[in-house]
Motif scaffolding. Structure first.
Motif, PDB file in Angstrom:
ATOM      1  N   GLY A 112       0.816  -1.210   0.000  1.00 18.87           N
ATOM      2  CA  GLY A 112       0.000   0.000   0.000  1.00 18.87           C
ATOM      3  C   GLY A 112       0.849   1.259   0.000  1.00 18.87           C
ATOM      4  N   ILE A 115       2.147   2.055  -3.397  1.00 18.07           N
ATOM      5  CA  ILE A 115       1.155   2.580  -4.345  1.00 18.07           C
ATOM      6  C   ILE A 115       0.773   4.007  -3.956  1.00 18.07           C
ATOM      7  N   ILE A 116       0.540   4.215  -2.657  1.00 20.70           N
ATOM      8  CA  ILE A 116       0.139   5.541  -2.192  1.00 20.70           C
ATOM      9  C   ILE A 116       1.231   6.567  -2.498  1.00 20.70           C
ATOM     10  N   ARG A 131      -5.119   6.446  -0.415  1.00 21.76           N
ATOM     11  CA  ARG A 131      -5.312   5.089   0.083  1.00 21.76           C
ATOM     12  C   ARG A 131      -6.597   4.474  -0.488  1.00 21.76           C
ATOM     13  N   ALA A 134      -5.884   3.577  -3.945  1.00 21.13           N
ATOM     14  CA  ALA A 134      -5.020   2.390  -4.018  1.00 21.13           C
ATOM     15  C   ALA A 134      -5.852   1.122  -3.857  1.00 21.13           C
ATOM     16  N   ILE A 150      -3.676  -4.694   1.292  1.00 22.52           N
ATOM     17  CA  ILE A 150      -2.928  -3.457   1.019  1.00 22.52           C
ATOM     18  C   ILE A 150      -1.843  -3.238   2.064  1.00 22.52           C
ATOM     19  N   LEU A 169       0.353  -0.423  -9.843  1.00 20.75           N
ATOM     20  CA  LEU A 169       1.337   0.653  -9.668  1.00 20.75           C
ATOM     21  C   LEU A 169       1.536   1.411 -10.979  1.00 20.75           C
ATOM     22  N   CYS A 172      -1.531   3.668 -11.731  1.00 24.00           N
ATOM     23  CA  CYS A 172      -2.118   4.503 -10.689  1.00 24.00           C
ATOM     24  C   CYS A 172      -2.195   5.983 -11.060  1.00 24.00           C
TER      25      CYS A 172
END
Lengths: 329, 336
Positions: A112, A115-116, A131, A134, A150, A169, A172
């Motif tokens: 997570g 990605i965030i 979040r 994500a 996540i 990813l 995103c």
């Protein structure tokens, strides 16, 4: 093409200066990818397909460098941008998926967080919004129990699941283009099919252009709209995927197709191309394929063919040149 | 098949102990962890026949290969080659004589050749070990012949492995495997590190050599298309067990086990027939804690209660030929 291509590469040349002279790893490569289109790039190891990809995202390892040509992303030229500006394009406008999902994820950070971090680096979002986004992305790439997973670390995911995370990813920041370099090579067939379908569906929905680099013709046949076949740093043939696979014009492409064992059909002996791809230090004069080509004639040993239109494709072969057809008949 | 096959594998099993050290187990109150890499695998290979094992990573196909050539002792079952049990103590002397007749070809031709040895010494090593030649001249002659046999030049004997490409190295590996004049070759993913055009060369070479020298092959691969091209019979492995074994034609035209069907469906289709594909659900479970009953049950579309309780036996399916066998309750009951 009526609309602006998502990616346009013109006469790209990648060089590696060495003590024994300059090696040309990618030589005069040109192609376009339309929004929502999947262009497959195939070739054997050393053909220059991965280098073409790394040159586009500006991640060539020195001493390798782009020595010529233009790379245009949605109308903006990106090959001459300063490093800092390129950093904003990578991840934001060009997403990347590499072969080994374990090396593209940081093992010390939760999935997570990675990605965030990527979302917030490119989009103006708060931690909480990022979040939520994500989790949305993880659900979209098919990860069950995304709210819980996540907070897992990459090692807690299987190979296929990791590649799904990498795909999330890459997507995103809603990129215009995804460069996928052998995205399924490290995966088992059953998982490979899942990832291909996923990549195809997600990009079609978003109109994202995909440059799919692989050595696996099966993957290309299932996924790509058009395909470019590379040999010794150049494009040997480029065209609609059906035409290239079913009725290839370049002898190399034909040999390549014949050498693939199939799960259908009953060929007893595989076609084999004699020899192997030349090293970059010893690319033959004229057409690089001429020493292995069953149809080579005088001109092939003297002059290097450029891409010539034939049917709906372009092929770099003197056999398809109109005047040589006359001369040979 | 003849009454006694050349290679016979019966109930072969291998368990790996992957538990933590004793002290950790006591302190952390953990149980012993056992990984059942191969469970109850049986098949037979006739002389001059090629049998292949396919499966995804972790299915135990390489472990079977290692046990068959004698590189890894099994925890259960037996491997009998030409009447000699590979792992019984009683047959120790006969086994020594058998060793020469079995050779192996490995996946990575970069890792399986000693970079400090010349190609000639690499190929001559089995000849020296088994004392198959009288003097140097004979060894040199033999090495030259072998190199010619695999399509290289006898002068290549004085070069080092790094001077060769991947495909040429695999040819050297084949020459080395052939130098002890074996009758049985086990090839573990011999072409998966190679490009397709080179793969075609190696596959063609292996078939030519089989015809010429009357070799018997056990061929291990994850690639269904390659296996189809090489083998007469194919065993499909899943999580340490053979779930279906059938003649190649039969397996590809009418796969019976749901996993075999799924695997065939998942292969990307070069023919572009646009056939509808059933999407494969889920992934291979962890072999340390496999699901009870049939290991495929969490992913199986035809699953029922019995599959979660009982492990299915490998048996001939109704309406199948005598050489075909499937380990599936649904197939045995005629439901699919």
């Amino acid at each position: 093409m009526p609309e602006t291509p998502a990616l346009s590469v013109r006469n790209l040349r990648v060089e590696f200066p060495t003590r024994r002279g300059t090696l040309v790893a990618v030589d005069d490569v040109s192609f376009d990818i339309a929004p929502g289109e999947v262009l497959g790039i195939v070739g054997e190891s050393g053909a220059g397909k991965s280098l073409t990809g790394t040159a586009i995202i500006g991640l060539l390892e020195p001493p390798g460098r782009v020595a010529g040509g233009e790379i245009v992303l949605n109308g903006q030229r990106i090959d001459n941008l300063p490093r800092e500006a390129m950093r904003h394009i990578r991840g934001k406008r060009i997403g990347m998926v590499f072969q080994d999902p374990l090396t593209s994820l940081n093992p010390l950070y939760r999935v997570g967080e990675q990605i965030i971090e990527t979302i917030r680096a490119h989009l103006p979002m708060s931690e909480r919004e990022a979040r939520a986004r994500a989790i949305e992305l993880l659900i979209e790439v098919g990860i069950q129990g995304a709210e819980r997973r996540i907070d897992g670390y990459p090692h807690e995911f299987s190979g296929g699941m990791r590649q799904r995370v990498v795909l999330a990813l890459a997507l995103c920041a809603e990129p215009d283009l995804i460069i996928a370099d052998e995205p399924t090579t490290a995966l088992d067939v059953s998982i490979q099919a899942q990832i291909i379908q996923l990549l195809k569906r997600l990009c079609q929905e978003r109109g994202t252009a995909v440059m799919l680099i692989t050595h696996d013709m099966g993957v290309i046949a299932e996924t790509a709209n058009r395909v470019a076949v590379m040999y010794a740093g150049r494009i040997a043939e480029i065209g609609p995927v059906r035409e290239v696979i079913k009725s290839a014009h370049h002898p190399y492409t034909r040999g390549l197709m014949g050498s693939i064992p199939s799960i259908e059909g009953t060929n007893d002996r595989l076609t084999q191309i004699p020899g192997s791809m030349p090293r970059l230090t010893a690319i033959p004069k004229g057409c690089a394929f001429n020493p292995r080509c069953p149809h080579a004639f005088d001109r092939c040993r003297r002059e290097r063919p450029d891409l010539m239109p034939v049917d709906h494709s372009l092929a770099a072969c003197w056999l398809v040149a109109p005047q040589s057809a006359e001369a040979r008949s | 098949m003849t009454d006694s096959p050349f290679v016979e594998v019966k109930g072969l099993s291998r368990v790996f102990d992957v538990s933590k050290p004793w002290l950790n187990r006591v302190l952390e109150q953990e149980e012993r962890k056992l990984l059942r890499a191969v469970t109850d695998v049986s098949f037979a290979i006739g002389k001059r026949e090629t049998v292949a094992l396919v499966g995804e990573s972790g299915s135990g196909k390489s472990t079977v290969a290692k046990m068959v050539v004698g590189l890894l002792p099994p925890t259960g079952g037996s491997v009998t080659i030409d009447g000699v049990d590979m792992w019984s103590i009683a047959d120790a002397e006969k086994r020594q004589a058998l060793r020469r007749r079995i050779q192996m070809i490995f996946q990575d031709p970069y890792a399986s050749l000693n970079p400090r040895w010349r190609v000639g010494s690499i190929i001559a090593d089995p000849i020296r070990t088994f004392g198959l030649a009288k003097d140097r001249a004979e060894i040199e002659h033999e090495v030259g012949e072998l190199l010619r046999l695999v399509g290289l030049d006898p002068a290549d004997a004085s070069k080092y492995p790094h001077e060769f490409s991947g495909g040429q190295r695999q040819r050297i590996c084949i020459a080395r495997a052939l130098s002890s004049k074996p009758e049985f070759l086990v090839a573990d993913e011999p072409t998966s590190a190679l490009d397709v055009s080179v793969q075609a060369q190696i596959l063609n070479l292996m078939r030519e050599l089989q015809d010429r020298l009357g070799l018997t092959y056990l061929f291990i691969s994850h690639n269904l298309a390659v296996v189809r091209h090489m083998a007469a019979r194919i065993g499909v492995m899943y999580l340490g067990r053979v779930v279906e074994i059938a003649p190649t034609q039969e397996l590809f035209s009418a796969p019976r086990h749901p996993y075999a069907r799924m695997l065939l469906d998942a292969v990307p289709d070069l023919a572009m027939t646009g056939r509808p594909r059933k999407m494969v659900e889920g992934e291979i479970p962890n072999p340390i804690s496999p699901p009870p009953g049939c290991a495929f049950n969490p992913r199986c579309p035809a699953v029922m209660d019995r599959c979660r309780r009982e492990v299915p036996e490998l048996e001939a399916a109704p309406k199948a030929s005598a050489t075909q066998a499937t380990a599936c309750h649904a197939v045995a009951e005629g439901r699919i």
